[in-house]
Design a protein around this motif. Structure first.
Motif, PDB file in Angstrom:
ATOM      1  N   TYR A  10       0.864  -1.179   0.000  1.00  0.00           N
ATOM      2  CA  TYR A  10       0.000   0.000   0.000  1.00  0.00           C
ATOM      3  C   TYR A  10       0.906   1.238   0.000  1.00  0.00           C
ATOM      4  CZ  TYR A  10      -4.037  -2.915   0.491  1.00  0.00           C
ATOM      5  OH  TYR A  10      -5.016  -3.840   0.229  1.00  0.00           O
ATOM      6  N   ARG A  93      -2.834 -10.126   2.244  1.00  0.00           N
ATOM      7  CA  ARG A  93      -3.192  -9.962   3.658  1.00  0.00           C
ATOM      8  C   ARG A  93      -4.252 -10.975   4.108  1.00  0.00           C
ATOM      9  NH1 ARG A  93      -4.954  -4.277   5.427  1.00  0.00           N
ATOM     10  NH2 ARG A  93      -6.390  -4.573   3.684  1.00  0.00           N
ATOM     11  N   ASP A 111      -6.351 -12.735  -8.564  1.00  0.00           N
ATOM     12  CA  ASP A 111      -6.422 -11.263  -8.636  1.00  0.00           C
ATOM     13  C   ASP A 111      -6.207 -10.851 -10.091  1.00  0.00           C
ATOM     14  OD1 ASP A 111      -5.930  -8.875  -6.265  1.00  0.00           O
ATOM     15  OD2 ASP A 111      -5.547  -8.327  -8.346  1.00  0.00           O
ATOM     16  N   ASN A 122       1.354  -4.150  -7.939  1.00  0.00           N
ATOM     17  CA  ASN A 122       0.599  -5.301  -7.422  1.00  0.00           C
ATOM     18  C   ASN A 122       0.884  -6.524  -8.296  1.00  0.00           C
ATOM     19  OD1 ASN A 122      -1.302  -6.699  -5.917  1.00  0.00           O
ATOM     20  ND2 ASN A 122      -3.075  -5.790  -6.950  1.00  0.00           N
ATOM     21  N   LEU A 147     -12.460 -11.994 -10.686  1.00  0.00           N
ATOM     22  CA  LEU A 147     -13.423 -12.521  -9.713  1.00  0.00           C
ATOM     23  C   LEU A 147     -14.851 -12.524 -10.256  1.00  0.00           C
ATOM     24  CD1 LEU A 147     -13.894 -13.495  -6.810  1.00  0.00           C
ATOM     25  CD2 LEU A 147     -13.811 -11.124  -6.064  1.00  0.00           C
TER      26      LEU A 147
END
Ligand SMILES: C[S@@+](CC[C@H](N)C(=O)[O-])C[C@H]1O[C@@H](n2cnc3c(N)ncnc32)[C@H](O)[C@@H]1O
Length: 259
Positions: A10, A93, A111, A122, A147
């Motif tokens: 992040y 996470r 992802d 990422n 997703l």
């Protein structure tokens, strides 16, 4: 407790942006108190610096921006065997949250790994580096995928988790993602949804973003319960942790007919 053990990626502003309030306003407050400058300067600068300290603490500790998340309910996959899908896994996470509590399970981390959702650079490699640091890399596989359109077989997972993803997809995207999760869960499988909740923690840490609707405005359990149950899953538990609404849902068991 160490916020530097992992690298969840992040960016600086999310992680340490409060330093911009703490350092200059802290120094200004110190100078104003010491040198007897006008009280409003000393008090104003102190308040801003204190807000920065509280905000930094909230982001690093209760919100766990750079640490594995904590499982909000012990009911999630209590048996601890089988496969878990982490939908929108990012840098891991939630995958690490599952494997720290359910070390015998295997996680498929899916992802897009494209576009910007708060994580700089990422990549699946970053997720795998974090899994290695946690000593669980042999239980994780990272895969590029969408997703809302999963290239995965029906009824192939005991569980699914999705943290701070589905709330970024808009209503239609959220409905498609939940329907896909329902499809890939086995009967009796569980889904743990975690979404941003602009509660007091978030309002304190990131007041400007909440004010501008960055976190999607108001949200509540009923809205998410409706979306989940429209897919056929059944919500069995709900709750909050700092900055987060969570819901635990189950896919109905198909009972064998009695003759
Ligand atoms: C805010 S991050 C959360 C990442 C991680 N779950 C966490 O808690 O740190 C949102 C993640 O969702 C991913 N994402 C967004 N839309 C997606 C989609 N349609 N399919 C898969 N992943 C998606 C982004 O790439 C990003 O990694």
């Amino acid at each position: 407790m160490n916020p530097f053990q992992y690298d969840f990626g992040y960016g600086f502003w999310w992680n340490y942006g409060h330093l911009l309030a703490i350092v200059p306003f802290g120094l200004l407050a110190l100078a104003a108190w010491r040198l007897g400058w006008p009280r409003f300067v000393a008090i104003g600068a102190s308040i801003i610096a204190l807000w920065g300290i509280v905000g930094l603490w909230i982001v690093q500790y209760p919100m766990r921006i750079n640490r594995p998340l904590e499982l909000p309910t012990e009911r999630f996959l209590a048996e601890g065997v089988g496969r878990v899908l982490d939908g929108g896994a990012g840098s891991g996470r939630a995958a690490l949250m599952v494997l720290r509590e359910r070390p015998d399970m295997r996680v498929l981390a899916v992802d897009l790994y494209s576009g910007y959702f708060g994580i700089d650079d990422n990549t699946p490699e970053r997720l795998m580096r974090n899994a290695e640091k946690a000593g669980v890399a042999d239980h994780v596989e990272a895969q590029v995928g969408d997703l809302t359109d999963l290239a995965l077989e029906n009824a192939s997972f005991e569980g699914a988790v999705s943290a701070y993803v589905i709330d970024h997809l808009g209503r239609e995207g959220a409905e498609r993602a939940v329907a896909e999760i329902e499809r890939v869960l086995k009967p009796g499988g569980q889904f743990l949804l975690m979404v941003i909740n602009p509660d007091g923690w978030i309002r304190t840490a990131y007041p400007f973003f909440v004010h501008h609707g960055y976190f999607g405005g108001r949200t509540n359990h009923d809205r998410w319960r409706g979306r989940i149950e429209a897919s056929g899953l059944h919500v069995v538990e709900m709750g909050t942790v700092p900055g987060t609404l969570w819901l635990l849902a189950e896919k109905t068991q198909v009972l064998a007919p009695t003759i």
